[in-house]
Scaffold this motif. Structure first.
Motif, mmCIF file in Angstrom:
data_model
loop_
_atom_site.group_PDB
_atom_site.id
_atom_site.type_symbol
_atom_site.label_atom_id
_atom_site.label_comp_id
_atom_site.label_asym_id
_atom_site.label_seq_id
_atom_site.Cartn_x
_atom_site.Cartn_y
_atom_site.Cartn_z
ATOM 1 N N ALA A 113 0.861 -1.184 0.000
ATOM 2 C CA ALA A 113 0.000 0.000 0.000
ATOM 3 C C ALA A 113 0.898 1.234 0.000
ATOM 4 O O ALA A 113 1.842 1.313 0.793
ATOM 5 N N ILE A 114 0.632 2.164 -0.888
ATOM 6 C CA ILE A 114 1.392 3.406 -0.973
ATOM 7 C C ILE A 114 0.539 4.509 -0.372
ATOM 8 O O ILE A 114 -0.618 4.709 -0.769
ATOM 9 N N VAL A 115 1.091 5.207 0.617
ATOM 10 C CA VAL A 115 0.325 6.145 1.437
ATOM 11 C C VAL A 115 0.725 7.578 1.109
ATOM 12 O O VAL A 115 1.924 7.899 1.034
ATOM 13 N N ALA A 116 -0.284 8.432 0.918
ATOM 14 C CA ALA A 116 -0.062 9.872 0.785
ATOM 15 C C ALA A 116 -0.723 10.559 1.969
ATOM 16 O O ALA A 116 -1.884 10.265 2.302
ATOM 17 N N VAL A 117 0.010 11.459 2.625
ATOM 18 C CA VAL A 117 -0.498 12.154 3.808
ATOM 19 C C VAL A 117 -0.757 13.610 3.462
ATOM 20 O O VAL A 117 0.137 14.320 2.969
ATOM 21 N N GLY A 118 -1.997 14.063 3.708
ATOM 22 C CA GLY A 118 -2.345 15.456 3.442
ATOM 23 C C GLY A 118 -1.885 16.389 4.538
ATOM 24 O O GLY A 118 -1.365 15.967 5.580
ATOM 25 N N ARG A 119 -2.075 17.677 4.328
ATOM 26 C CA ARG A 119 -1.626 18.670 5.309
ATOM 27 C C ARG A 119 -2.347 18.531 6.641
ATOM 28 O O ARG A 119 -1.814 18.894 7.692
ATOM 29 N N GLY A 121 -3.156 15.704 7.951
ATOM 30 C CA GLY A 121 -2.860 14.384 8.485
ATOM 31 C C GLY A 121 -3.711 13.282 7.907
ATOM 32 O O GLY A 121 -3.462 12.105 8.170
ATOM 33 N N GLY A 122 -4.727 13.639 7.123
ATOM 34 C CA GLY A 122 -5.545 12.624 6.471
ATOM 35 C C GLY A 122 -4.737 11.876 5.419
ATOM 36 O O GLY A 122 -3.740 12.386 4.897
ATOM 37 N N ASP A 274 -0.322 11.937 11.588
ATOM 38 C CA ASP A 274 -1.130 11.398 10.498
ATOM 39 C C ASP A 274 -2.184 10.494 11.124
ATOM 40 O O ASP A 274 -2.162 10.235 12.332
ATOM 41 N N THR A 275 -3.134 10.051 10.333
ATOM 42 C CA THR A 275 -4.238 9.234 10.846
ATOM 43 C C THR A 275 -4.082 7.755 10.494
ATOM 44 O O THR A 275 -5.014 6.978 10.674
ATOM 45 N N VAL A 276 -2.888 7.358 10.019
ATOM 46 C CA VAL A 276 -2.666 5.961 9.655
ATOM 47 C C VAL A 276 -2.845 5.079 10.896
ATOM 48 O O VAL A 276 -2.212 5.297 11.929
ATOM 49 N N GLY A 277 -3.727 4.093 10.801
ATOM 50 C CA GLY A 277 -3.914 3.144 11.889
ATOM 51 C C GLY A 277 -4.777 3.617 13.039
ATOM 52 O O GLY A 277 -4.964 2.878 14.006
ATOM 53 N N ASP A 317 -14.674 5.727 25.451
ATOM 54 C CA ASP A 317 -13.670 6.736 25.777
ATOM 55 C C ASP A 317 -12.260 6.162 25.709
ATOM 56 O O ASP A 317 -11.318 6.832 25.257
ATOM 57 N N GLU A 318 -12.085 4.923 26.161
ATOM 58 C CA GLU A 318 -10.778 4.276 26.057
ATOM 59 C C GLU A 318 -10.366 4.128 24.589
ATOM 60 O O GLU A 318 -9.206 4.374 24.228
ATOM 61 N N ALA A 319 -11.327 3.741 23.754
ATOM 62 C CA ALA A 319 -11.025 3.541 22.337
ATOM 63 C C ALA A 319 -10.718 4.862 21.639
ATOM 64 O O ALA A 319 -9.813 4.937 20.792
ATOM 65 N N VAL A 320 -11.455 5.909 21.974
ATOM 66 C CA VAL A 320 -11.168 7.240 21.414
ATOM 67 C C VAL A 320 -9.781 7.697 21.825
ATOM 68 O O VAL A 320 -9.021 8.253 21.009
ATOM 69 N N LEU A 321 -9.413 7.463 23.070
ATOM 70 C CA LEU A 321 -8.080 7.839 23.537
ATOM 71 C C LEU A 321 -7.002 7.081 22.770
ATOM 72 O O LEU A 321 -5.982 7.660 22.358
ATOM 73 N N ALA A 322 -7.203 5.787 22.558
ATOM 74 C CA ALA A 322 -6.221 4.994 21.801
ATOM 75 C C ALA A 322 -6.038 5.548 20.400
ATOM 76 O O ALA A 322 -4.907 5.657 19.902
ATOM 77 N N ALA A 323 -7.140 5.897 19.732
ATOM 78 C CA ALA A 323 -7.054 6.468 18.387
ATOM 79 C C ALA A 323 -6.340 7.817 18.410
ATOM 80 O O ALA A 323 -5.520 8.119 17.527
ATOM 81 N N ALA A 324 -6.638 8.639 19.414
ATOM 82 C CA ALA A 324 -6.017 9.964 19.497
ATOM 83 C C ALA A 324 -4.509 9.853 19.695
ATOM 84 O O ALA A 324 -3.723 10.578 19.066
ATOM 85 N N ILE A 325 -4.081 8.947 20.569
ATOM 86 C CA ILE A 325 -2.646 8.748 20.784
ATOM 87 C C ILE A 325 -1.972 8.327 19.481
ATOM 88 O O ILE A 325 -0.886 8.807 19.128
ATOM 89 N N THR A 326 -2.617 7.431 18.744
ATOM 90 C CA THR A 326 -2.044 6.956 17.478
ATOM 91 C C THR A 326 -1.897 8.093 16.478
ATOM 92 O O THR A 326 -0.931 8.127 15.709
ATOM 93 N N CYS A 327 -2.839 9.028 16.482
ATOM 94 C CA CYS A 327 -2.769 10.164 15.556
ATOM 95 C C CYS A 327 -1.589 11.084 15.842
ATOM 96 O O CYS A 327 -1.166 11.844 14.959
#
Length: 347
Positions: A113-119, A121-122, A274-277, A317-327
């Protein structure tokens, strides 16, 4: 918002009770979560223009790593190539504690997979998947997938829609429904899935096999344009699901369950690398939260359907926090249990 309280790993030791002579009952070993689907390599921007880094990826593989980092015993059912990139994938997965005992050593090459990241982070994806390892499933390769203490099976993304192996994975989910909790994330990739009409029927059938479904607002905008997430969540609950989560990016998440009803939880403000993962980290933490509360397994289906609004909010809330940390991190780099306990740094 204060950090979400998360039990430390030593409070739920895997496979060990308390020492003899203590008054508490022994804590049973947690069941295994099996994850089925692709393990591919992401080529992600490496800083300088035109440079890319080869990073382990694939939504199901990311979910497996996320679960392992949250101290959930996890088995990945993947067809991993016997090439240099496949060896790197195996090293990454095993190094994070993912059980690869039922992963297939495939003759076909690794998917890319080839990833492009926008300004903002999308991210956007391009793929090289013709004739690669992840999509060639045969029923006999999945015959023992649920052996050995499995309480839940998660799948989704490309492997459940890409021929010729998608039908074999769907048959696994059908079989698993009788024995374990089934979770599903459509994780739509229009570039490979074609028009939404081409996959909408399959997605709806897979939703009907699941107990837990997580989708993103982008998934719904493509699959079911014009339908609000709350409406979709209610419709999917009516199909027999126990729990639905629709992630809204920085807007948080809509979560719904039979008894708890439809709820909306806020996002967490972060500086986005970025928002990967991020969606995969959300899925991992969602399943880990259910595991910690003894809500996985076919015998716990009634308890899962009866989950209270307060418990559902905690898990979301735990899941939202996990996603936020990953971002806040580059690439698919989900948090550990200690990361969740520490929460986000104060700005």
């Amino acid at each position: 918002m204060d950090p979400v309280p998360v039990p430390e790993p030593e409070e739920r030791p895997a496979g060990h009770g308390r020492a003899a002579g203590t008054s508490r009952a022994a804590v049973p070993a947690p069941g295994v979560v099996a994850v089925a689907g692709e393990a591919l390599v992401d080529f992600v921007p490496a800083g300088s223009p035109g440079l890319f880094e080869a990073a382990p990826g694939g939504s199901p593989a990311n979910v497996a790593v996320g679960l392992a980092r949250l101290k959930v015993p996890v088995r990945l059912l993947a067809r991993i190539a016997d090439d240099l990139l496949g060896h790197r994938l195996r090293a990454h997965l095993a190094g994070n504690g993912v059980d690869l005992s039922r992963a297939v050593r495939a003759a076909e090459p690794t998917s890319l997979a080839i990833v492009a990241v926008g300004r903002d982070g999308g991210v956007e994806y391009d793929f090289r998947v013709q004739g690669t390892a992840d999509w060639q499933w045969r029923d006999q390769e999945l015959a023992s997938a649920l052996d050995g203490g499995v309480v839940a099976l998660h799948s989704g993304s490309l492997a459940l829609t890409m021929p010729p192996g998608a039908d074999a994975l769907q048959r696994l989910l059908t079989r698993a429904r009788q024995a374990v909790t089934v979770s599903y994330d459509p994780n739509c990739r229009p570039l490979l899935m074609g028009a939404p009409e081409a996959v909408r029927g399959r997605v709806e059938r897979l939703v009907g096999l699941a107990d837990v479904v997580k989708a993103s607002a982008d998934d719904l905008a493509w699959l079911l344009p014009g339908r609000p997430p709350e409406q979709v969540a209610e419709a999917w609950l009516a199909k027999g699901l126990a729990l639905v989560a629709v992630t809204l990016g920085p807007g948080g998440v809509v979560v719904a369950a039979r008894q708890a009803g439809v709820l909306r939880r806020p996002g967490r403000g972060v500086t986005v690398a970025d928002t990967v993962g991020a969606g995969d980290a959300f899925m991992s933490a969602l399943l880990a939260g259910l595991q910690r509360r003894d809500l996985l397994g076919a015998g716990r289906r009634a308890a899962l359907r009866a989950v209270s609004a307060a418990t559902l909010e905690e898990i979301a809330d735990e899941a939202v926090l996990a996603a936020a940390i990953t971002c806040t991190r580059h690439g698919a780099d989900p948090p550990t249990l200690a990361d969740l306990a520490a929460g986000l740094p104060v700005a």
